[in-house]
Motif scaffolding. Structure first.
Motif, PDB file in Angstrom:
ATOM      1  N   ALA A 259       0.829  -1.206   0.000  1.00 41.75           N
ATOM      2  CA  ALA A 259       0.000   0.000   0.000  1.00 41.75           C
ATOM      3  C   ALA A 259       0.862   1.253   0.000  1.00 41.75           C
ATOM      4  CB  ALA A 259      -0.935  -0.009   1.207  1.00 41.75           C
TER       5      ALA A 259
ATOM      6  N   ARG B 186       0.872   4.110  -2.919  1.00 44.70           N
ATOM      7  CA  ARG B 186       0.653   5.523  -2.612  1.00 44.70           C
ATOM      8  C   ARG B 186       1.716   6.388  -3.295  1.00 44.70           C
ATOM      9  NH1 ARG B 186      -0.874   9.401   1.479  1.00 44.70           N
ATOM     10  NH2 ARG B 186       0.908  10.701   2.051  1.00 44.70           N
TER      11      ARG B 186
ATOM     12  N   THR C 131     -10.776   1.169  -3.321  1.00 49.17           N
ATOM     13  CA  THR C 131     -10.391   0.650  -2.021  1.00 49.17           C
ATOM     14  C   THR C 131     -11.000   1.495  -0.908  1.00 49.17           C
ATOM     15  OG1 THR C 131      -8.412   2.009  -1.618  1.00 49.17           O
ATOM     16  CG2 THR C 131      -8.153   0.094  -3.076  1.00 49.17           C
ATOM     17  N   ASN C 132     -10.869   1.002   0.306  1.00 49.80           N
ATOM     18  CA  ASN C 132     -11.255   1.793   1.471  1.00 49.80           C
ATOM     19  C   ASN C 132     -10.025   2.199   2.271  1.00 49.80           C
ATOM     20  OD1 ASN C 132     -14.105   1.873   1.158  1.00 49.80           O
ATOM     21  ND2 ASN C 132     -14.240  -0.240   1.842  1.00 49.80           N
ATOM     22  N   ASP C 133      -8.868   2.136   1.645  1.00 49.99           N
ATOM     23  CA  ASP C 133      -7.621   2.577   2.269  1.00 49.99           C
ATOM     24  C   ASP C 133      -7.564   4.103   2.138  1.00 49.99           C
ATOM     25  OD1 ASP C 133      -4.918   3.355   2.740  1.00 49.99           O
ATOM     26  OD2 ASP C 133      -4.235   1.336   2.268  1.00 49.99           O
ATOM     27  N   THR C 134      -7.731   4.802   3.244  1.00 50.33           N
ATOM     28  CA  THR C 134      -7.837   6.264   3.175  1.00 50.33           C
ATOM     29  C   THR C 134      -6.569   6.923   2.664  1.00 50.33           C
ATOM     30  OG1 THR C 134      -7.255   6.398   5.537  1.00 50.33           O
ATOM     31  CG2 THR C 134      -9.605   6.375   4.964  1.00 50.33           C
ATOM     32  N   ARG C 135      -5.406   6.317   2.897  1.00 53.66           N
ATOM     33  CA  ARG C 135      -4.159   6.910   2.393  1.00 53.66           C
ATOM     34  C   ARG C 135      -4.104   6.811   0.872  1.00 53.66           C
ATOM     35  NH1 ARG C 135       1.096   5.090   4.482  1.00 53.66           N
ATOM     36  NH2 ARG C 135       1.716   7.235   4.187  1.00 53.66           N
ATOM     37  N   LEU C 136      -4.604   5.718   0.317  1.00 56.09           N
ATOM     38  CA  LEU C 136      -4.636   5.576  -1.143  1.00 56.09           C
ATOM     39  C   LEU C 136      -5.686   6.512  -1.751  1.00 56.09           C
ATOM     40  CD1 LEU C 136      -4.242   1.742  -1.815  1.00 56.09           C
ATOM     41  CD2 LEU C 136      -2.513   3.538  -1.963  1.00 56.09           C
TER      42      LEU C 136
ATOM     43  N   THR D 117     -15.475   7.766   3.222  1.00 55.42           N
ATOM     44  CA  THR D 117     -14.386   7.116   3.958  1.00 55.42           C
ATOM     45  C   THR D 117     -13.755   8.008   5.010  1.00 55.42           C
ATOM     46  OG1 THR D 117     -12.799   7.760   2.232  1.00 55.42           O
ATOM     47  CG2 THR D 117     -13.816   5.579   2.034  1.00 55.42           C
TER      48      THR D 117
END
Length: 226
Positions: free
Chosen positions: A93, A97, A122-127, A155
Motif C-alpha cells: 500500500a 501511494r 479501495t477503502n484505504d484512506t491513504r490511497l 471514507t
C-alpha cells in the motif's frame, strides 16, 4: 491526511541521517543509470536494482520520508507507465501511494487513470487521499470526479485532499444533487453527515439546507407477545 508536497532532493537530504542520505544517493544514482541505459527487451521481468531500492525506501529512509524518497527515485528512473503500473500492482500500500503521488510529474495525459480508479475502489484512506491529487483533478471526467469526492466523504478523507476542489465544484449542479442525496441517506439511516459535505455543497453554489439529524429513538414500548 492531505499528502504534503514532495520535498526536493536537497530538502529531503537535510532531514536524513548520514546513513540514510548515503543510501538515497546510491538509489538515485542507480535509477539515473537505468534511465540512461534501458534494459534488454529480451529480459522484461528482470527487476532493476533501483526498483528494489524503491521498495526498500521505508526501511532505509524511515516511513516519514518514504514517499519523498520513492517519488525522487521514480523521477530519476524516468519511470514510464508500464513500470509505474507494475510497481503499483505488485507493491505494498505504501508503494502504491508513492506511485499515485508521482503521477502528475511522470505521466502526461489520462493514461494512468486505471491506477487512480483502482485506488478509489479501495477503502484505504491513504490511497484514496493520494488518488484525488493533481493528476485526478486534471484527468478524471466529471462523473468519476464527483464519485471521487463522495468517496472521500464516505471514507472520512478530508476534502482538503481533493486537488482543484473549488474550481471543479463551482456551479456543478449534479454534484450538489448527489451531495444532497447522500446527506438524506445518511440522515435516514441515523448516521452523522460529514462536516465537509456542507463545505463542498457551498462550493457548488448551492446553500446547505437544515442540518440533518438522526431520528430520535422511539419511546413506545413493544407489545408483549400473546
Amino acid at each position: 491526511m492531505t499528502p504534503p508536497p514532495a520535498p526536493s532532493r536537497k530538502e529531503l537530504e537535510e532531514q536524513l541521517g548520514d546513513t540514510a542520505r548515503a543510501w538515497l544517493g546510491d538509489a538515485l544514482t542507480e535509477a539515473a543509470e537505468a534511465a540512461a541505459s534501458p534494459p534488454d527487451a529480451s529480459s522484461p521481468y528482470a527487476a532493476h536494482t533501483w526498483e528494489l531500492r524503491f521498495a526498500a525506501a521505508g526501511r532505509h529512509c524511515g516511513h516519514k520520508h518514504a514517499d519523498a524518497a520513492r517519488i525522487l527515485i521514480l523521477g530519476e528512473a524516468r519511470a514510464g507507465l508500464d513500470t509505474l503500473t507494475r510497481l503499483y500492482q505488485q507493491g505494498s500500500a505504501a508503494e502504491r501511494r508513492a506511485v499515485l503521488l508521482a503521477l502528475p510529474v511522470l505521466v502526461h495525459g489520462p493514461h494512468a487513470l486505471p491506477l487512480v480508479d483502482d485506488a478509489l475502489r479501495t477503502n484505504d484512506t491513504r490511497l484514496v487521499a493520494a488518488a484525488v491529487g493533481p493528476y485526478a483533478a486534471s484527468h478524471l471526467d466529471p462523473h468519476a470526479w464527483r464519485h471521487a469526492v463522495l468517496k472521500c466523504l464516505f471514507t472520512g478523507v478530508p476534502v482538503d485532499a481533493v486537488a482543484g476542489l473549488g474550481r471543479r465544484a463551482a456551479g456543478d449542479g449534479e454534484l450538489a444533487r448527489m451531495l444532497a442525496d447522500f446527506a438524506a441517506e445518511r440522515g435516514a439511516a441515523g448516521r452523522d453527515v460529514p462536516a465537509d459535505l456542507s463545505r463542498v455543497l457551498t462550493l457548488t453554489g448551492d446553500r446547505p439546507g437544515p442540518a440533518v439529524t438522526p431520528p430520535a429513538p422511539s419511546t413506545e414500548q413493544p407489545e408483549e407477545e400473546s
